[in-house]
Design a protein around this motif. Sequence first.
Motif, PDB file in Angstrom:
ATOM      1  N   VAL A 286       0.842  -1.207   0.000  1.00  0.00           N
ATOM      2  CA  VAL A 286       0.000   0.000   0.000  1.00  0.00           C
ATOM      3  C   VAL A 286       0.872   1.250   0.000  1.00  0.00           C
ATOM      4  O   VAL A 286       0.617   2.206  -0.738  1.00  0.00           O
ATOM      5  CB  VAL A 286      -0.958  -0.013   1.210  1.00  0.00           C
ATOM      6  CG1 VAL A 286      -1.714   1.309   1.300  1.00  0.00           C
ATOM      7  CG2 VAL A 286      -1.940  -1.163   1.098  1.00  0.00           C
ATOM      8  N   THR A 289       2.553   1.822  -3.450  1.00  0.00           N
ATOM      9  CA  THR A 289       1.591   2.256  -4.461  1.00  0.00           C
ATOM     10  C   THR A 289       1.148   3.687  -4.222  1.00  0.00           C
ATOM     11  O   THR A 289       1.044   4.491  -5.168  1.00  0.00           O
ATOM     12  CB  THR A 289       0.382   1.311  -4.472  1.00  0.00           C
ATOM     13  OG1 THR A 289       0.830  -0.029  -4.682  1.00  0.00           O
ATOM     14  CG2 THR A 289      -0.605   1.696  -5.564  1.00  0.00           C
ATOM     15  N   LEU A 290       0.893   4.032  -2.988  1.00  0.00           N
ATOM     16  CA  LEU A 290       0.489   5.403  -2.665  1.00  0.00           C
ATOM     17  C   LEU A 290       1.555   6.394  -3.099  1.00  0.00           C
ATOM     18  O   LEU A 290       1.253   7.413  -3.741  1.00  0.00           O
ATOM     19  CB  LEU A 290       0.222   5.521  -1.165  1.00  0.00           C
ATOM     20  CG  LEU A 290      -0.085   6.918  -0.630  1.00  0.00           C
ATOM     21  CD1 LEU A 290      -1.300   7.519  -1.317  1.00  0.00           C
ATOM     22  CD2 LEU A 290      -0.303   6.876   0.886  1.00  0.00           C
ATOM     23  N   HIS A 309      -3.939  -0.319   4.686  1.00  0.00           N
ATOM     24  CA  HIS A 309      -4.006   1.137   4.714  1.00  0.00           C
ATOM     25  C   HIS A 309      -2.620   1.744   4.902  1.00  0.00           C
ATOM     26  O   HIS A 309      -1.690   1.094   5.368  1.00  0.00           O
ATOM     27  CB  HIS A 309      -4.951   1.644   5.807  1.00  0.00           C
ATOM     28  CG  HIS A 309      -4.496   1.316   7.200  1.00  0.00           C
ATOM     29  ND1 HIS A 309      -3.625   2.098   7.901  1.00  0.00           N
ATOM     30  CD2 HIS A 309      -4.806   0.291   8.024  1.00  0.00           C
ATOM     31  CE1 HIS A 309      -3.415   1.575   9.094  1.00  0.00           C
ATOM     32  NE2 HIS A 309      -4.113   0.479   9.197  1.00  0.00           N
ATOM     33  N   VAL A 325      -4.732   6.457   2.543  1.00  0.00           N
ATOM     34  CA  VAL A 325      -5.539   5.605   1.677  1.00  0.00           C
ATOM     35  C   VAL A 325      -5.895   4.323   2.416  1.00  0.00           C
ATOM     36  O   VAL A 325      -5.107   3.814   3.223  1.00  0.00           O
ATOM     37  CB  VAL A 325      -4.792   5.266   0.364  1.00  0.00           C
ATOM     38  CG1 VAL A 325      -3.497   4.512   0.650  1.00  0.00           C
ATOM     39  CG2 VAL A 325      -5.687   4.467  -0.589  1.00  0.00           C
ATOM     40  N   VAL A 327      -7.573   0.424   1.537  1.00  0.00           N
ATOM     41  CA  VAL A 327      -7.891  -0.501   0.454  1.00  0.00           C
ATOM     42  C   VAL A 327      -8.597  -1.720   1.046  1.00  0.00           C
ATOM     43  O   VAL A 327      -8.020  -2.439   1.862  1.00  0.00           O
ATOM     44  CB  VAL A 327      -6.626  -0.944  -0.299  1.00  0.00           C
ATOM     45  CG1 VAL A 327      -6.991  -1.865  -1.458  1.00  0.00           C
ATOM     46  CG2 VAL A 327      -5.838   0.256  -0.789  1.00  0.00           C
ATOM     47  N   VAL A 382     -11.754   1.663  -2.344  1.00  0.00           N
ATOM     48  CA  VAL A 382     -10.552   2.464  -2.101  1.00  0.00           C
ATOM     49  C   VAL A 382     -11.007   3.843  -1.654  1.00  0.00           C
ATOM     50  O   VAL A 382     -11.771   4.516  -2.354  1.00  0.00           O
ATOM     51  CB  VAL A 382      -9.675   2.591  -3.365  1.00  0.00           C
ATOM     52  CG1 VAL A 382      -8.448   3.455  -3.060  1.00  0.00           C
ATOM     53  CG2 VAL A 382      -9.245   1.221  -3.860  1.00  0.00           C
ATOM     54  N   SER A 414      -7.207   4.582  -9.400  1.00  0.00           N
ATOM     55  CA  SER A 414      -6.096   3.964 -10.107  1.00  0.00           C
ATOM     56  C   SER A 414      -6.254   2.447 -10.141  1.00  0.00           C
ATOM     57  O   SER A 414      -6.542   1.807  -9.115  1.00  0.00           O
ATOM     58  CB  SER A 414      -4.769   4.312  -9.424  1.00  0.00           C
ATOM     59  OG  SER A 414      -3.714   3.545  -9.979  1.00  0.00           O
ATOM     60  N   LYS A 416      -3.996   0.373 -10.191  1.00  0.00           N
ATOM     61  CA  LYS A 416      -2.890  -0.257  -9.457  1.00  0.00           C
ATOM     62  C   LYS A 416      -3.372  -0.943  -8.175  1.00  0.00           C
ATOM     63  O   LYS A 416      -2.803  -1.962  -7.768  1.00  0.00           O
ATOM     64  CB  LYS A 416      -1.821   0.781  -9.116  1.00  0.00           C
ATOM     65  CG  LYS A 416      -0.980   1.242 -10.287  1.00  0.00           C
ATOM     66  CD  LYS A 416       0.155   2.151  -9.802  1.00  0.00           C
ATOM     67  CE  LYS A 416       1.095   2.546 -10.926  1.00  0.00           C
ATOM     68  NZ  LYS A 416       2.230   3.371 -10.458  1.00  0.00           N
ATOM     69  N   TRP A 417      -4.387  -0.396  -7.523  1.00  0.00           N
ATOM     70  CA  TRP A 417      -4.844  -0.956  -6.264  1.00  0.00           C
ATOM     71  C   TRP A 417      -5.355  -2.379  -6.447  1.00  0.00           C
ATOM     72  O   TRP A 417      -5.156  -3.248  -5.589  1.00  0.00           O
ATOM     73  CB  TRP A 417      -5.923  -0.086  -5.640  1.00  0.00           C
ATOM     74  CG  TRP A 417      -5.497   1.318  -5.373  1.00  0.00           C
ATOM     75  CD1 TRP A 417      -5.980   2.455  -5.942  1.00  0.00           C
ATOM     76  CD2 TRP A 417      -4.476   1.737  -4.460  1.00  0.00           C
ATOM     77  NE1 TRP A 417      -5.336   3.570  -5.441  1.00  0.00           N
ATOM     78  CE2 TRP A 417      -4.411   3.160  -4.531  1.00  0.00           C
ATOM     79  CE3 TRP A 417      -3.625   1.069  -3.583  1.00  0.00           C
ATOM     80  CZ2 TRP A 417      -3.514   3.908  -3.762  1.00  0.00           C
ATOM     81  CZ3 TRP A 417      -2.736   1.822  -2.825  1.00  0.00           C
ATOM     82  CH2 TRP A 417      -2.680   3.211  -2.906  1.00  0.00           C
ATOM     83  N   ARG A 418      -6.016  -2.633  -7.547  1.00  0.00           N
ATOM     84  CA  ARG A 418      -6.617  -3.958  -7.777  1.00  0.00           C
ATOM     85  C   ARG A 418      -5.575  -5.011  -8.164  1.00  0.00           C
ATOM     86  O   ARG A 418      -5.896  -6.206  -8.204  1.00  0.00           O
ATOM     87  CB  ARG A 418      -7.705  -3.847  -8.841  1.00  0.00           C
ATOM     88  CG  ARG A 418      -8.919  -3.078  -8.344  1.00  0.00           C
ATOM     89  CD  ARG A 418      -9.782  -2.564  -9.483  1.00  0.00           C
ATOM     90  NE  ARG A 418     -10.933  -1.817  -8.989  1.00  0.00           N
ATOM     91  CZ  ARG A 418     -10.879  -0.558  -8.557  1.00  0.00           C
ATOM     92  NH1 ARG A 418      -9.723   0.087  -8.558  1.00  0.00           N
ATOM     93  NH2 ARG A 418     -11.964   0.048  -8.125  1.00  0.00           N
ATOM     94  N   LEU A 420      -2.661  -5.349  -6.518  1.00  0.00           N
ATOM     95  CA  LEU A 420      -1.806  -5.664  -5.365  1.00  0.00           C
ATOM     96  C   LEU A 420      -2.098  -7.063  -4.838  1.00  0.00           C
ATOM     97  O   LEU A 420      -3.255  -7.476  -4.716  1.00  0.00           O
ATOM     98  CB  LEU A 420      -2.034  -4.646  -4.241  1.00  0.00           C
ATOM     99  CG  LEU A 420      -1.701  -3.189  -4.559  1.00  0.00           C
ATOM    100  CD1 LEU A 420      -1.952  -2.320  -3.333  1.00  0.00           C
ATOM    101  CD2 LEU A 420      -0.250  -3.044  -4.996  1.00  0.00           C
TER     102      LEU A 420
END
Length: 423
Positions: A286, A289-290, A309, A325, A327, A382, A414, A416-418, A420
């Motif tokens: 996380v 990515t953030l 988070h 953030v 997730v 998210v 984004s 990108k979160w999915r 991870l």
Amino acid sequence: MPQNEETQPFEEELGAVLRSAGDGFSADDRRELIAGGLQRGRRRLVRRRLAVTGGVLALAAVGIGGVYGGSLLGPEGPATTASVAAPPVTGAADGTPGKWKFVPVLPVEDLAAVLKANTPAGQWQFDNLDGKGESVTGVYDDGHGKAGVSVGLFRAGDSPEAGVDQVTCPDRVVVRYDRCASQRLPGGDRLMILQGYEYADRSEETKNWRAVLLTKDGFLVDANEYNAPAEKGAAITREDPPFSGTQLKALVTAEGWRPLLKQLAAQPKPDPVPNPLPAVPSAAAVQATLRSLLPKGATVVSHGGDDGHGYVVVDDGKGKSLVGVDVQPDAGKAVAELFTGAGVVTLPDGTKVRATQQPGEKGGAGVVWWSVDTLSPQGFRVGVSAFNAGAQHEAATRAEPALTMEQLKALALSPKWRKLPLK
């Protein structure tokens, strides 16, 4: 520290406390620690709250007892006595093969006796002295005002790392406190002494001073004291809690707890409990990515978080700004009602977006809170928040957060979160 006691600077006192702590004590039985220990319980609590609050940053409103560990004095205790919140469970078998009934095992009067023997002289009132449990709570009066005090003895958890977060000073971005010191002791035990507040926003001046010992055998001795007769709902009766850092150290490392810890260690191992927690991305994933999604010019000055988070404090030359953030890959029906009504926009792919701009809620002067919360048709959530301060409980450092609402929306949406990996 108490005004009638000779004091020294907190850092010096804690240095002496930590240096002087000896090998501590250990329980003889090194059985595996029970499933569902403190660390997992804390994460479960955090994740459950995330499902309804909209972000881990919202949890900063909770004091040390809420987001960090958990004190033993209940919020509804009357002004004359302290009440007990449910501690981590331990216990014995009920005789049914494959089934375990967790029941308290320690006489409360024995816990109270050790507490009284290792604190300065004063008047005590205790609840439930005829009962059993893993904690004792009472009201102490040394003539300078009544104070709620509690001590609990717990198994730390089900892994070698369990309990370490209980003796690690909390992140100042999330938890407000004055001073904290944490150190591994020569014998392998760990000790933390902390001076903080029950309410992070200082809506009430209830102070929570705490000492936690994590033994090398995986047990916690957790002492909390307040400058009021109860953790919540009681008027302040004194400027500070009654016991100094040195006295708290002496309390949690007292030899009198040893036979009681042995009783906990002697309890049979329960059947494994399935972990009901949903899978989430790791804290490291996380965080990375953030940071990769931040706009150019946003220099990261500090960061932190936990599984699912994370946050960064950025500075673009105009002042510090907290950005966080959360997730939740499987938020599902638990948060569906948050994405209904006015202000919720549904994108062509079915993703719902809720954007808000509101004043901060944690006591920082002039703080504003901007957030974008998203929920996909598959339940992937998210949420991103940004503030115009380096911490919610600190005064604003700039007029607006470092990220615009459009930037927050782009960050939350984004893909990108999915991607991870989950744990």
